[in-house]
Design a protein around this motif. Sequence first.
Motif, PDB file in Angstrom:
ATOM      1  N   ASP A 173       0.973  -1.174   0.025  1.00 18.34           N
ATOM      2  CA  ASP A 173       0.020  -0.204  -0.064  1.00 18.34           C
ATOM      3  C   ASP A 173       1.053   1.238  -0.002  1.00 18.34           C
ATOM      4  O   ASP A 173       0.463   2.136  -0.627  1.00 18.34           O
ATOM      5  CB  ASP A 173      -0.736  -0.167   1.229  1.00 18.34           C
ATOM      6  N   VAL A 174       2.049   1.132   0.629  1.00 21.40           N
ATOM      7  CA  VAL A 174       3.005   2.236   0.694  1.00 21.40           C
ATOM      8  C   VAL A 174       3.434   2.621  -0.834  1.00 21.40           C
ATOM      9  O   VAL A 174       3.569   3.742  -1.295  1.00 21.40           O
ATOM     10  CB  VAL A 174       4.025   2.145   1.633  1.00 21.40           C
ATOM     11  N   LEU A 175       3.664   1.428  -1.385  1.00 22.92           N
ATOM     12  CA  LEU A 175       4.374   1.719  -2.977  1.00 22.92           C
ATOM     13  C   LEU A 175       3.261   2.155  -3.671  1.00 22.92           C
ATOM     14  O   LEU A 175       3.526   2.969  -4.520  1.00 22.92           O
ATOM     15  CB  LEU A 175       4.611   0.217  -3.415  1.00 22.92           C
ATOM     16  N   ILE A 176       1.944   1.707  -3.278  1.00 27.10           N
ATOM     17  CA  ILE A 176       1.003   2.364  -4.347  1.00 27.10           C
ATOM     18  C   ILE A 176       0.714   3.767  -4.089  1.00 27.10           C
ATOM     19  O   ILE A 176       0.609   4.517  -5.245  1.00 27.10           O
ATOM     20  CB  ILE A 176      -0.351   1.576  -4.013  1.00 27.10           C
ATOM     21  N   ARG A 177       0.955   4.281  -2.907  1.00 25.43           N
ATOM     22  CA  ARG A 177       0.883   5.757  -2.580  1.00 25.43           C
ATOM     23  C   ARG A 177       2.025   6.276  -3.335  1.00 25.43           C
ATOM     24  O   ARG A 177       1.676   7.371  -3.807  1.00 25.43           O
ATOM     25  CB  ARG A 177       0.782   5.999  -1.204  1.00 25.43           C
ATOM     26  N   ALA A 178       3.124   5.762  -3.239  1.00 25.35           N
ATOM     27  CA  ALA A 178       4.148   6.342  -3.714  1.00 25.35           C
ATOM     28  C   ALA A 178       4.097   6.389  -5.341  1.00 25.35           C
ATOM     29  O   ALA A 178       4.558   7.338  -5.897  1.00 25.35           O
ATOM     30  CB  ALA A 178       5.400   5.512  -3.355  1.00 25.35           C
ATOM     31  N   ALA A 179       3.636   5.410  -5.809  1.00 25.51           N
ATOM     32  CA  ALA A 179       3.408   5.172  -7.112  1.00 25.51           C
ATOM     33  C   ALA A 179       2.618   6.350  -7.700  1.00 25.51           C
ATOM     34  O   ALA A 179       2.819   6.775  -9.065  1.00 25.51           O
ATOM     35  CB  ALA A 179       2.581   3.990  -7.786  1.00 25.51           C
ATOM     36  N   ALA A 180       1.402   6.920  -6.928  1.00 20.87           N
ATOM     37  CA  ALA A 180       0.684   7.993  -7.502  1.00 20.87           C
ATOM     38  C   ALA A 180       1.406   9.213  -7.566  1.00 20.87           C
ATOM     39  O   ALA A 180       0.994  10.035  -8.640  1.00 20.87           O
ATOM     40  CB  ALA A 180      -0.319   8.191  -6.239  1.00 20.87           C
ATOM     41  N   GLU A 181       2.242   9.406  -6.852  1.00 23.21           N
ATOM     42  CA  GLU A 181       3.079  10.752  -6.749  1.00 23.21           C
ATOM     43  C   GLU A 181       4.048  10.477  -8.129  1.00 23.21           C
ATOM     44  O   GLU A 181       4.308  11.583  -8.757  1.00 23.21           O
ATOM     45  CB  GLU A 181       3.902  10.842  -5.376  1.00 23.21           C
ATOM     46  N   VAL A 182       4.665   9.250  -8.294  1.00 27.02           N
ATOM     47  CA  VAL A 182       5.845   9.193  -9.285  1.00 27.02           C
ATOM     48  C   VAL A 182       5.001   9.362 -10.565  1.00 27.02           C
ATOM     49  O   VAL A 182       5.506  10.025 -11.431  1.00 27.02           O
ATOM     50  CB  VAL A 182       6.281   7.843  -9.085  1.00 27.02           C
ATOM     51  N   ARG A 183       3.784   8.807 -10.714  1.00 25.26           N
ATOM     52  CA  ARG A 183       2.982   9.030 -11.890  1.00 25.26           C
ATOM     53  C   ARG A 183       2.766  10.493 -12.382  1.00 25.26           C
ATOM     54  O   ARG A 183       2.743  10.639 -13.562  1.00 25.26           O
ATOM     55  CB  ARG A 183       1.534   8.086 -11.739  1.00 25.26           C
ATOM     56  N   ASP A 184       2.297  11.301 -11.476  1.00 25.06           N
ATOM     57  CA  ASP A 184       2.218  12.604 -11.577  1.00 25.06           C
ATOM     58  C   ASP A 184       3.389  13.267 -12.106  1.00 25.06           C
ATOM     59  O   ASP A 184       3.275  14.291 -13.045  1.00 25.06           O
ATOM     60  CB  ASP A 184       1.995  13.644 -10.447  1.00 25.06           C
ATOM     61  N   ARG A 185       4.624  12.815 -12.064  1.00 23.84           N
ATOM     62  CA  ARG A 185       5.891  13.399 -12.501  1.00 23.84           C
ATOM     63  C   ARG A 185       6.439  12.643 -13.839  1.00 23.84           C
ATOM     64  O   ARG A 185       6.771  13.075 -14.874  1.00 23.84           O
ATOM     65  CB  ARG A 185       6.979  13.412 -11.577  1.00 23.84           C
ATOM     66  N   VAL A 186       6.232  11.259 -13.637  1.00 26.28           N
ATOM     67  CA  VAL A 186       6.738  10.387 -14.703  1.00 26.28           C
ATOM     68  C   VAL A 186       5.118   9.692 -15.280  1.00 26.28           C
ATOM     69  O   VAL A 186       5.058   8.634 -14.920  1.00 26.28           O
ATOM     70  CB  VAL A 186       7.706   9.638 -14.302  1.00 26.28           C
ATOM     71  N   PRO A 187       4.584  10.395 -16.222  1.00 28.07           N
ATOM     72  CA  PRO A 187       3.356   9.799 -16.575  1.00 28.07           C
ATOM     73  C   PRO A 187       3.401   8.291 -17.256  1.00 28.07           C
ATOM     74  O   PRO A 187       2.184   7.594 -16.909  1.00 28.07           O
ATOM     75  CB  PRO A 187       2.681  10.633 -17.529  1.00 28.07           C
ATOM     76  N   GLU A 188       4.273   7.972 -17.822  1.00 28.92           N
ATOM     77  CA  GLU A 188       4.516   6.626 -18.459  1.00 28.92           C
ATOM     78  C   GLU A 188       5.204   5.653 -17.506  1.00 28.92           C
ATOM     79  O   GLU A 188       5.370   4.356 -17.980  1.00 28.92           O
ATOM     80  CB  GLU A 188       5.180   6.611 -19.894  1.00 28.92           C
ATOM     81  N   VAL A 189       5.515   5.878 -16.258  1.00 32.17           N
ATOM     82  CA  VAL A 189       5.879   5.006 -15.224  1.00 32.17           C
ATOM     83  C   VAL A 189       4.877   3.802 -15.160  1.00 32.17           C
ATOM     84  O   VAL A 189       3.646   3.964 -15.362  1.00 32.17           O
ATOM     85  CB  VAL A 189       6.450   5.709 -14.187  1.00 32.17           C
ATOM     86  N   GLN A 190       5.435   2.581 -14.982  1.00 30.96           N
ATOM     87  CA  GLN A 190       4.841   1.453 -14.750  1.00 30.96           C
ATOM     88  C   GLN A 190       5.332   0.668 -13.307  1.00 30.96           C
ATOM     89  O   GLN A 190       6.696   0.603 -13.390  1.00 30.96           O
ATOM     90  CB  GLN A 190       4.641   0.204 -15.885  1.00 30.96           C
ATOM     91  N   PHE A 191       4.744   0.192 -12.574  1.00 30.20           N
ATOM     92  CA  PHE A 191       5.167  -0.496 -11.474  1.00 30.20           C
ATOM     93  C   PHE A 191       4.597  -1.997 -11.641  1.00 30.20           C
ATOM     94  O   PHE A 191       3.461  -2.261 -11.710  1.00 30.20           O
ATOM     95  CB  PHE A 191       4.462   0.219 -10.047  1.00 30.20           C
ATOM     96  N   LEU A 192       5.468  -2.936 -11.458  1.00 29.04           N
ATOM     97  CA  LEU A 192       5.241  -4.283 -11.578  1.00 29.04           C
ATOM     98  C   LEU A 192       5.562  -4.933 -10.183  1.00 29.04           C
ATOM     99  O   LEU A 192       6.513  -4.750  -9.668  1.00 29.04           O
ATOM    100  CB  LEU A 192       6.349  -5.212 -12.481  1.00 29.04           C
ATOM    101  N   VAL A 193       4.548  -5.472  -9.685  1.00 27.78           N
ATOM    102  CA  VAL A 193       4.670  -6.213  -8.248  1.00 27.78           C
ATOM    103  C   VAL A 193       4.230  -7.783  -8.644  1.00 27.78           C
ATOM    104  O   VAL A 193       3.292  -8.192  -8.985  1.00 27.78           O
ATOM    105  CB  VAL A 193       3.356  -5.677  -7.446  1.00 27.78           C
ATOM    106  N   PHE A 194       5.441  -8.322  -8.519  1.00 24.02           N
ATOM    107  CA  PHE A 194       5.317  -9.797  -8.703  1.00 24.02           C
ATOM    108  C   PHE A 194       5.425 -10.698  -7.160  1.00 24.02           C
ATOM    109  O   PHE A 194       6.368 -10.537  -6.525  1.00 24.02           O
ATOM    110  CB  PHE A 194       6.462 -10.336  -9.582  1.00 24.02           C
ATOM    111  N   GLY A 195       4.465 -11.430  -7.169  1.00 25.37           N
ATOM    112  CA  GLY A 195       4.473 -12.077  -5.741  1.00 25.37           C
ATOM    113  C   GLY A 195       3.003 -12.877  -5.606  1.00 25.37           C
ATOM    114  O   GLY A 195       1.959 -12.369  -5.817  1.00 25.37           O
ATOM    115  N   GLU A 196       3.113 -13.816  -4.810  1.00 21.10           N
ATOM    116  CA  GLU A 196       1.942 -14.620  -4.469  1.00 21.10           C
ATOM    117  C   GLU A 196       1.135 -13.767  -3.339  1.00 21.10           C
ATOM    118  O   GLU A 196       1.622 -13.289  -2.435  1.00 21.10           O
ATOM    119  CB  GLU A 196       2.487 -16.083  -3.896  1.00 21.10           C
TER     120      GLU A 196
END
Lengths: 493, 508, 494
Positions: free
Chosen positions: C318-341
């Motif tokens: 959940d921390v990563l997702i919130r950080a992703a929102a901020e990163v997306r605002d600056r880098v619109p094409e960024v993608q976050f891949l979360v691999f895990g069971e």
Amino acid sequence: MMPYDLLDVFRVSLGFLVVFGVVPWLAALSSPREDGLLAHCGAFVRASLFGEVAALLLGSMRLCLPGSMAAAYVLFLLTVMFRSGIFRPLRNPQWLRAQLHSLIVFADRLPSAPWRFESAGFRQASFRRVDSAAPASFGQMCLFPALVALAACFYPLNYVRFLNTDTYSRALALQKLTLGQPSALDGSASLLASVVFLSGCDGATVVRFAGAFFTALLVVTTFLVVFRLTASSPTGLTAAGVVAALAAFVNAGQLQAGGMSSIFWLLSILLWRPSRLDAIWSMALALLIEPIPGRDTILYVAIPAAIAWLAISSRALLRCFEAIRAPVALAAIGCLIVVPLESAGHNGPYEYETAARAVSRIAREFPQNTWLVIAPVQELAFTYGRGWHMQLSEFVRRYDVGEVSQPGFHFPFPVADTFVFVEKRPLVSRAVGSGLSALGPRFDPAMAPYQLRLSRVSIEFEAASLMAAYRSRHPEVRVFVEDQNLVVYRIPS
Amino acid sequence: MTRSPKRATTLSCLLPPADSLPWAPPLDSCDVVVRLETAGITDTVAQREYGYHDAWGLAEACFSWLRTFPASDVRGCRQSSLVEYWKGLSFALPLCLCCLAMVIFRFSLWGGDVSPQLAAAVGFGTVSSFVTTGGVVQAMARRGLFFFTVHDGATGEIVCWRWVPLGAAWLAICGLVLLAPCRYYHWLPAPFDWIALAFHLSLGLLWLATGILHMLERSLWSAVATVAGICSVVLFHRTLHVPLVGAQITGIAVATAFAFAASFVFLRARRRADGGRPRALSSALDLYLAWPYFLFGALYFLLIFADRLLAWTVPDIAAASPVQFRGDYETVLDVALIAFVLQVGGVRAATFTFFRNMVRSQKQHGISARAEFLRDMKRAYAKNATSFILLGAAVSTCLYLTASRFSTVVHDRGGTLLGALLGGSLMVIGLWNTSLLFRLALPVDVAAAIAPAVAVDLLIGYLLSRLGSYHYAVAGFGTGAGCFAALTTRNVLRRLKALDYYYLSSSV
Amino acid sequence: MVHRTSVLLTTEGTYPCYSGGVSVWCDYLVRCLRNIDYHIFAITHAPSQQPRFACPPNVTSCVLHPMWGTEEPGTDETNFSEVHERKIRTDRTALLRRFLPHFSSTLRQLFSSDPDPESLAGGLFGLHQYFREYDYANSMRSRAAWEAFLETAAASDISLNLEDATHSMRWIQRYLSLLAVRFPRVDLVHSSMAGLAGIPGVLCKLEQGSGYLLTEHGIHMRELYLHLSRSPYSSACRRFLARFHRAITSMNYHHADVVTCLGEFNRQWQIHFGADTNRIHAVPNGVDPASFRPRPSPPRSRPTVLTMARIFRLKGIDVLIRAAAEVRDRVPEVQFLVFGEIVDQAYFSQCLALVEELRLGDHVSFGVTSDSTSAYAEADVYCLPSRSEGLPYAVIEAMMSGCPVVAADVGNVADLLGGTGLTVTPNDSPEMATALLRLLSGPGAEDLRRSLAHQALERARRHFTIHQFTQRFEEIYDEVAQARHDAVLSLATG
């Protein structure tokens, strides 16, 4: 002989085997006795007495039914086993757990390590076998009763009707008892109640074949008693042969109450020394079967006693018995086959064979309680509980030719089929006899109209007239069975 | 520029969260340190921003005020007793549908307006199917429910498909064993004995299939299967003019196939939901655990139906066969069945309520107040028992008055109806006790109670029906049910003396 | 014939039935130390758990012990006839004379706020000996056991109500079920955690004189506290559980010949919970440099941030997702891949809801990968948002694969990175976003990524290879085995 006769003898044999073989054997297993043979005899007496008393008591309450008799026997066996201590291990919870453990191991399909009980108090019941010190010729002795039974079965396998007047009454009493109906207490019938339930046959069929088995039992008992008294198996065999021949002549192989009670009188003699209590039980049972010992009883007990006394008193006679035992045995078997046939003739004296066969066929082929047989009282023994019966005397009394020949008249019987038995040649029956038998439990007043020749002829003539008049108006009435002596009409509803 | 250190009480990361997830105050300062570190408050942060030497010092300061916060209120699933009551009644839905079909079509999935001999054959086959499969279904449910409770749907599925063939084999063996004396002793004339066997086998399979559905709490689908069966019977008999017996056997087969298909689907879904692989099953363990349930299942149906068997087999010199169907007796008993069904739904609700109250009471009583807890539960049990008695009396009275008024048969057999109603109410009490004892994993108590009850039922019913008339057989049912209720009540009261222990030992 | 060292490797909720860092560590250990005969004893949650890792030939036996999901605790359901034999043997006399004294002694220590490790070990060992002959379930579920429990609980300062007592006793019945297990004769027991998995080590040491090595990845008590903070149990139950596990943990620390940790962070916690400083050795994790190495990265159009973690709350997705929102605002094409069971379905649902709320559907995706070695090549940055860690394998793998790392400063992560990655305050999404943006956008981002990746790779090759850590453990095995052998010899010679 018909195929279903063989089936019937198989069923009755099975019933006898269980009631007089398996149950006493189970009771004997639990009895810690020295002599295995006497243990079995004592157990036989106790089991038979139990069956007799249970049937009498339950019968008096009209509860002599399959369920209650089965429950009574189960209770008897459980009591015997309890007293012998077989159930003692059940009091030990470790034993029960060990049995469950065996089941679990079996379920696991593992070879179990030997399981040792940690707590004491578990005792294995020891099962006794038949005493190996029995008379050397006992094995041979089993052959003679078997042959006697077979010989005595010859007549009932080929003929349905009874040759003794008492037998009809016994069959009827047995049927009433086993259907929970009111009936006079009859010890000779009560003894057979369990056989009726186990075999699934009716009372008449059981009584029909019971004579053969009881004759065999009488022969065995005679041998054992004489052997015990004289220590001579030839003497025993001779006495057994004489008794078998006597049964053929006196009762035509169909043992009456006297013969049945004789078995237990002889057993009381046998068991008097080793077990006084069993001997007393045996005597009690004999008295229950026949409260006042009659001629047959005296003969069946006295003759073996006499032979035994003769053998003891004279060694020459002993040697004589050795010589004559085989011929006597063979002669007895021959008598059992031939004498009933000869004494009965082809018909009578109480019933035509055709009549007996006809009513058996009706009971077998037609659904239960959907038919009515109008016939003399002897047919009632084969009919009771399976269908309806009306006395022929009552039939001719109720209807007359004039009424029956009216157009539109129908017999108002609420059944699907009515069978009327009309003798073309009315039977000649023996008279009822002395006043003594009139007081016995098996005296049936319904027999009276048919015992005097003149009255029987009159009844049959009237019946024939009625049927002739009815047939003239009702072509649907058919002849069901007919021979030179008898015609049976079938009236469909 | 220096910055004054923050107050420890401003640490919002330690406070209960806004979401509905559980939260509990810390147990000790160590707990607080862990929470701080997880929130990012390391030694450095504690020193820099809060002025403490390290996170441990900060934790000590926080613990004193943090421990006063109450734990979040975790509300469990709120289930209504009324819902449980309806669930308890749901097993009777197929029965109700059969009764409805009887009223509309004059026949049902089994039984109908038929000759007495055919009725006897169908009745005999029906009773034998219940008695034979009752034990198997109980044993299967015991093992299957355990695996479903621990979310091992894969093994639960295996258990069901293992017990069904066993049950079918047992059904066949019992059928042949019953057929032999039936033919030997002519209990039923041919071909009625074969008809009885056919109903025995087909209904037995149906009970096995619906047993799985009941175990999965899908009783509605067993009702759907019943409807499918009844529709088949109507189609075959009314439209295709197949004889009723043949149509009914076919209809039962259709219902069975439907029920098995539904069971397959639900079991497979459950397996997928729980995941994991099935474990190896032990026959020895099955035997060890399931034997009291098997015994109870078989004897329970014998207790229910023994009086009918006794009534049908009362010797009747005028009867066409030893087994004679008694229509008037059956009518009265069917009416009493309504009262039984209405009450038996309360068993599930009462059991649910009892244990819910027990858990609540356990929360309110400390270890030292164990005696008060046990007294409270005894009182709760007595209260429930009284409710059952009152409910039984009320339902029975209403039914008796209504049925007597509208049915001449019932009116004439008032005594029989009273006996059946009384027996039914006592049976319900016995079933409630059974439910409690099963929940406490004490099935041997139940088996030990039902065996004498059956013996009493058979003894009294036999004697009275043979000495009086077949109507008196119901007295056997009444006394047997009373014996069952009394013995199970005694066992429950004995166990209530250490309810806390038995509750613990029954939990998985 | 050369004697091969036999080791009983005990695990709980990890190898070989579950995935995760500890499982990977165990797998590396048993595969690389081929001259060690391993016996695996794995405590699992339920019997339906099956091994996910194939055991190599030097694994002599693998016993799975389900803690829950069995009809009776401690029952081998596949061999029930033996169990039943013990049940029959377990009568009231055995319970009162042989079971209760040890059980009561054990309970007193479990309830105590200051347990004595020796007394606790003695009680557990006595029970273990008792269960060789008698049935576990019948004994632990007996009324005598319950009465003894209530008596001990009443005497303690934990105010259990009856419901709490029921829960607590049930936990004891289940947790101590491994006392009924017969362990093989081994030279050494290697436990992968200080909780219940360590009990076999104590028992084997007392019974056979085996050596006992305890390795902790995450600190057992820390993780227990975190779990309890979010549990629905009552306060008294939580106190009981905390004491129970604390007693077990301190017993394990007390009896272990050697305790290994992943770094200084863990070491401090171990000392706090009673481990002897002189016995603690740091042995960091390692990965196979042949498998995890820098690979040519495939062309990609979007900047990619990779996270390899099982989905549950401690991993901080959940921390990563919130950080992703901020990163997306600056880098619109960024993608976050979360691999895990997915371990916690409810938590995963919350994460999905958060993605939906922050409209990150095109930027955050979840999945699993069978080729973790190649996954790092496809990422520009590896991000570790965890709230609690030991020495995470994923970070080492990222370092070894030449992927720059942004990680929360938890556990031993800072020691692990040693300045070759960016560390942020745990639970701080803005700080995490800032660190990610440093590597993804702006002038010098690419150079910074390359530089950090290179430094991390060098550091990983120097300190965190599989050969280093397995070799270290082999040395420790030899030391411990030798020390025990000497001790036994000296006892024998008097």
